[in-house]
Design a protein around this motif. Structure first.
Motif, PDB file in Angstrom:
ATOM      1  N   ALA A 136      -8.319  42.715  -5.442  1.00 16.02           N
ATOM      2  CA  ALA A 136      -9.707  42.906  -5.032  1.00 16.02           C
ATOM      3  C   ALA A 136     -10.025  44.381  -4.839  1.00 16.02           C
ATOM      4  O   ALA A 136     -11.084  44.867  -5.261  1.00 16.02           O
ATOM      5  CB  ALA A 136      -9.991  42.135  -3.739  1.00 16.02           C
ATOM      6  N   ALA A 137      -9.093  45.122  -4.231  1.00 16.46           N
ATOM      7  CA  ALA A 137      -9.319  46.545  -4.009  1.00 16.46           C
ATOM      8  C   ALA A 137      -9.304  47.307  -5.327  1.00 16.46           C
ATOM      9  O   ALA A 137     -10.110  48.221  -5.539  1.00 16.46           O
ATOM     10  CB  ALA A 137      -8.247  47.111  -3.070  1.00 16.46           C
ATOM     11  N   THR A 138      -8.396  46.950  -6.241  1.00 15.15           N
ATOM     12  CA  THR A 138      -8.284  47.659  -7.514  1.00 15.15           C
ATOM     13  C   THR A 138      -9.491  47.405  -8.407  1.00 15.15           C
ATOM     14  O   THR A 138     -10.030  48.325  -9.022  1.00 15.15           O
ATOM     15  CB  THR A 138      -6.992  47.235  -8.252  1.00 15.15           C
ATOM     16  N   MET A 139      -9.920  46.139  -8.483  1.00 14.02           N
ATOM     17  CA  MET A 139     -11.012  45.789  -9.385  1.00 14.02           C
ATOM     18  C   MET A 139     -12.380  45.939  -8.727  1.00 14.02           C
ATOM     19  O   MET A 139     -13.401  45.893  -9.410  1.00 14.02           O
ATOM     20  CB  MET A 139     -10.815  44.370  -9.905  1.00 14.02           C
ATOM     21  N   GLY A 195      -8.205  27.422  -1.209  1.00 21.29           N
ATOM     22  CA  GLY A 195      -8.754  28.662  -1.758  1.00 21.29           C
ATOM     23  C   GLY A 195      -9.337  29.526  -0.661  1.00 21.29           C
ATOM     24  O   GLY A 195      -9.985  29.028   0.258  1.00 21.29           O
ATOM     25  N   VAL A 196      -9.088  30.823  -0.746  1.00 19.78           N
ATOM     26  CA  VAL A 196      -9.589  31.780   0.237  1.00 19.78           C
ATOM     27  C   VAL A 196     -10.277  32.909  -0.531  1.00 19.78           C
ATOM     28  O   VAL A 196      -9.723  33.430  -1.500  1.00 19.78           O
ATOM     29  CB  VAL A 196      -8.439  32.358   1.095  1.00 19.78           C
ATOM     30  N   ILE A 197     -11.483  33.270  -0.101  1.00 19.94           N
ATOM     31  CA  ILE A 197     -12.203  34.388  -0.713  1.00 19.94           C
ATOM     32  C   ILE A 197     -11.744  35.679  -0.053  1.00 19.94           C
ATOM     33  O   ILE A 197     -11.803  35.818   1.172  1.00 19.94           O
ATOM     34  CB  ILE A 197     -13.732  34.247  -0.555  1.00 19.94           C
ATOM     35  N   ILE A 198     -11.301  36.628  -0.869  1.00 22.43           N
ATOM     36  CA  ILE A 198     -10.858  37.931  -0.369  1.00 22.43           C
ATOM     37  C   ILE A 198     -11.780  38.985  -0.949  1.00 22.43           C
ATOM     38  O   ILE A 198     -11.889  39.136  -2.174  1.00 22.43           O
ATOM     39  CB  ILE A 198      -9.392  38.214  -0.754  1.00 22.43           C
ATOM     40  N   VAL A 252     -12.154  38.244  -4.834  1.00 18.03           N
ATOM     41  CA  VAL A 252     -11.155  37.424  -5.520  1.00 18.03           C
ATOM     42  C   VAL A 252     -10.941  36.158  -4.696  1.00 18.03           C
ATOM     43  O   VAL A 252     -10.748  36.234  -3.481  1.00 18.03           O
ATOM     44  CB  VAL A 252      -9.827  38.199  -5.685  1.00 18.03           C
ATOM     45  N   ARG A 253     -10.996  35.016  -5.375  1.00 20.65           N
ATOM     46  CA  ARG A 253     -10.677  33.748  -4.708  1.00 20.65           C
ATOM     47  C   ARG A 253      -9.201  33.476  -4.939  1.00 20.65           C
ATOM     48  O   ARG A 253      -8.763  33.271  -6.063  1.00 20.65           O
ATOM     49  CB  ARG A 253     -11.520  32.612  -5.271  1.00 20.65           C
ATOM     50  N   PHE A 254      -8.429  33.485  -3.854  1.00 24.44           N
ATOM     51  CA  PHE A 254      -6.993  33.266  -3.935  1.00 24.44           C
ATOM     52  C   PHE A 254      -6.716  31.788  -3.718  1.00 24.44           C
ATOM     53  O   PHE A 254      -7.068  31.223  -2.684  1.00 24.44           O
ATOM     54  CB  PHE A 254      -6.267  34.108  -2.880  1.00 24.44           C
ATOM     55  N   VAL A 255      -6.084  31.151  -4.703  1.00 28.71           N
ATOM     56  CA  VAL A 255      -5.698  29.752  -4.590  1.00 28.71           C
ATOM     57  C   VAL A 255      -4.230  29.717  -4.177  1.00 28.71           C
ATOM     58  O   VAL A 255      -3.348  30.103  -4.946  1.00 28.71           O
ATOM     59  CB  VAL A 255      -5.909  29.001  -5.923  1.00 28.71           C
ATOM     60  N   MET A 303     -14.078  35.781  -9.306  1.00 27.56           N
ATOM     61  CA  MET A 303     -12.786  35.845  -9.944  1.00 27.56           C
ATOM     62  C   MET A 303     -11.792  35.077  -9.084  1.00 27.56           C
ATOM     63  O   MET A 303     -11.849  35.115  -7.864  1.00 27.56           O
ATOM     64  CB  MET A 303     -12.360  37.306 -10.102  1.00 27.56           C
ATOM     65  N   GLU A 304     -10.875  34.363  -9.761  1.00 27.67           N
ATOM     66  CA  GLU A 304      -9.959  33.485  -9.061  1.00 27.67           C
ATOM     67  C   GLU A 304      -8.531  33.815  -9.476  1.00 27.67           C
ATOM     68  O   GLU A 304      -8.233  33.927 -10.660  1.00 27.67           O
ATOM     69  CB  GLU A 304     -10.304  32.041  -9.417  1.00 27.67           C
ATOM     70  N   LEU A 305      -7.646  34.001  -8.490  1.00 30.87           N
ATOM     71  CA  LEU A 305      -6.228  34.267  -8.737  1.00 30.87           C
ATOM     72  C   LEU A 305      -5.460  32.981  -8.496  1.00 30.87           C
ATOM     73  O   LEU A 305      -5.492  32.423  -7.418  1.00 30.87           O
ATOM     74  CB  LEU A 305      -5.717  35.371  -7.810  1.00 30.87           C
ATOM     75  N   ARG A 306      -4.771  32.511  -9.561  1.00 32.73           N
ATOM     76  CA  ARG A 306      -3.986  31.293  -9.440  1.00 32.73           C
ATOM     77  C   ARG A 306      -2.746  31.391 -10.311  1.00 32.73           C
ATOM     78  O   ARG A 306      -2.558  32.370 -11.029  1.00 32.73           O
ATOM     79  CB  ARG A 306      -4.804  30.058  -9.799  1.00 32.73           C
ATOM     80  N   ILE A 307      -1.888  30.380 -10.246  1.00 32.14           N
ATOM     81  CA  ILE A 307      -0.652  30.336 -11.029  1.00 32.14           C
ATOM     82  C   ILE A 307      -0.792  29.238 -12.070  1.00 32.14           C
ATOM     83  O   ILE A 307      -1.218  28.121 -11.752  1.00 32.14           O
ATOM     84  CB  ILE A 307       0.570  30.068 -10.129  1.00 32.14           C
TER      85      ILE A 307
END
Length: 200
Positions: free
Chosen positions: A71-74, A88-91, A78-81, A1-5
């Motif tokens: 990441a904690a909730t789901m 990108g950083v994997i969390i 999570v890959r944070f862009v 999963m990736e978090l981006r804007i």
């Protein structure tokens, strides 16, 4: 999963960016407060842009914190862009807390690290409280059995036990009060033996 804007809104996408969905608490397993915080962060990040200001580093840091919450909730990585640098950083989600053994679930949380358990003082308090409870319960049962009826004494003992049990159950986790709770629980058990002898 990736978090981006995307277009000033926070979106979660699958690996590689496909099937991107706008963060929505109704379709994703996150709360409305987290969804709102993500969208506010996305709006600020879009307004700040990639300028090398101090605000840009704050936007990056806040985004990383929100990605950790996602990441904690789901319960998934999570890959944070980063909207500032594009990196990108994997969390990963936090490690699950190991299950406590049955004794800790029954008798409460362990003492704080580095503090010894006050066994002597605690057991002394427990013994004193147990003695008081035994004397009180037996006095009540004996008086009711002598003055009225044995069944009324039995009913009164049952009412007292049912009334005090929830408080004892809740107090078993409070660090200091738990010793009195253990003593009262033991006193009720011992007193019931005497109540049954008095009644029958």
């Amino acid at each position: 999963m990736e978090l981006r804007i995307r277009e000033g809104r926070a979106v979660l996408a699958g690996p590689g960016g496909e099937s991107a969905r706008e963060v929505d608490p109704h379709s994703l397993a996150i709360g409305s407060d987290l969804a709102q915080a993500l969208h506010e962060w996305a709006r600020v990040a879009s307004a700040v842009g990639s300028s090398g200001t101090e605000a840009a580093s704050v936007v990056s840091q806040r985004g990383r914190q929100l990605a950790q919450r996602v990441a904690a909730t789901m319960g998934t990585s999570v890959r944070f862009v980063d909207p500032v640098s594009g990196d990108g950083v994997i969390i990963d989600p936090p490690a699950p807390v190991p299950r406590n053994e049955l004794a800790r679930r029954l008798f409460g949380t362990p003492d704080p690290p580095g503090e010894p358990t006050p066994w002597l003082t605690g057991l002394t308090v427990s013994a004193f409280v147990a003695a008081v409870v035994v004397v009180a319960m037996l006095a009540l049962a004996n008086t009711l059995a002598r003055e009225t009826n044995g069944w009324l004494a039995l009913l009164a003992a049952a009412v007292v036990t049912a009334g005090i049990t929830p408080s004892l159950w809740l107090a078993r986790r409070v660090p200091i009060v738990r010793w009195a709770s253990f003593g009262a629980a033991a006193g009720i058990v011992i007193a019931w033996i005497g109540v049954l002898i008095v009644v029958f």
